[in-house]
Motif scaffolding. Structure first.
Motif, PDB file in Angstrom:
ATOM      1  N   ALA A 114       0.718  -1.178   0.144  1.00 30.69           N
ATOM      2  CA  ALA A 114      -0.054  -0.021   0.134  1.00 30.69           C
ATOM      3  C   ALA A 114       0.786   1.248  -0.111  1.00 30.69           C
ATOM      4  O   ALA A 114       0.625   2.208  -0.748  1.00 30.69           O
ATOM      5  N   GLU A 115       1.873   1.310   0.699  1.00 35.18           N
ATOM      6  CA  GLU A 115       2.834   2.152   0.865  1.00 35.18           C
ATOM      7  C   GLU A 115       3.446   2.566  -0.525  1.00 35.18           C
ATOM      8  O   GLU A 115       3.993   3.719  -0.964  1.00 35.18           O
ATOM      9  N   LYS A 118       1.090   4.163  -2.904  1.00 32.58           N
ATOM     10  CA  LYS A 118       1.150   5.536  -2.550  1.00 32.58           C
ATOM     11  C   LYS A 118       2.203   6.218  -2.967  1.00 32.58           C
ATOM     12  O   LYS A 118       2.042   7.483  -3.655  1.00 32.58           O
ATOM     13  N   ALA A 122       2.490   9.149  -5.916  1.00 32.89           N
ATOM     14  CA  ALA A 122       2.940  10.511  -5.763  1.00 32.89           C
ATOM     15  C   ALA A 122       4.121  10.820  -6.747  1.00 32.89           C
ATOM     16  O   ALA A 122       4.315  12.163  -7.170  1.00 32.89           O
TER      17      ALA A 122
END
Length: 213
Positions: A114-115, A118, A122
């Motif tokens: 998930a990180e 993300k 970005a």
């Protein structure tokens, strides 16, 4: 406080971490525990000083860059070719590309899916900002070389993997610019192709090698 000034403060902390990591260089390879260190640098316009200032940030890599230039505090940089003229938008382009590469580096070493997603999202957002800021101006690779942040100096060097990575970034940005005039599947495919170019750029930075093919 402006975004890049906050990052400059964060860069001080990164530099301290990098300097502490230098202690491990004298330790045999099998005993060393520090992660490889790389620094990428970007030239930002400082309106209060009315001049360009180099800032460097630590980026996760797979091999150490420092020993190649015998300058532990130095980093690598690309001078971009563009037709903006005004230093303020050019500074935003520089910062956005730098942000994108940093987030790709963090994503490559992130353990949580998930990180990772993300951070990759970005990164694409930052590259998209660079592409939009360029407008109709194209992006090209000028000189590449080594930056000494402490002395605020840039020395042009032949760094093949850096030139190759820069060209991949430029190609990715061009694809994003093209996607702005497209829609639906065409725009999605262009953005997907751009992501592939940015991934290739980071891979070359992280490995210090020119990708084949």
């Amino acid at each position: 406080m402006r975004k890049h000034l906050k990052k400059w403060l964060r860069g001080i902390a990164f530099s301290l971490v990098g300097l502490l990591g230098l202690v491990t260089f004298a330790v045999p390879a099998q005993q060393a525990s520090a992660s490889p260190v790389g620094y990428i640098c970007v030239r930002l316009w400082e309106p209060l000083l009315h001049r360009w200032v180099w800032h460097c940030w630590q980026i996760p890599v797979y091999i150490d860059w420092d020993w190649k230039w015998k300058c532990p505090q130095c980093g690598l940089a690309i001078n971009w070719r563009e037709q903006l003229g005004d230093p303020d938008p050019l500074s935003r382009v520089n910062e956005s590309i730098n942000d994108g590469l940093l987030d790709l580096g963090k994503a490559a070493f992130a353990q949580d899916p998930a990180e990772q997603a993300k951070l990759r999202g970005a990164a694409l957002e930052s590259f998209t900002t660079a592409a939009r800021t360029l407008g109709r101006s194209s992006l090209g690779v000028g000189e590449v070389g080594v930056v000494n942040e402490e002395k605020n100096t840039f020395e042009a060097r032949q760094v093949d993997f850096l030139s190759a990575a820069g060209q991949d970034v430029a190609d990715g940005v061009a694809l994003l610019q093209k996607s702005f005039g497209s829609s639906g599947d065409d725009a999605a495919k262009l953005r997907e192709a751009a992501v592939g170019q940015f991934d290739l750029a980071y891979k070359q930075l992280a490995t210090g090698t020119v990708a084949k093919g």
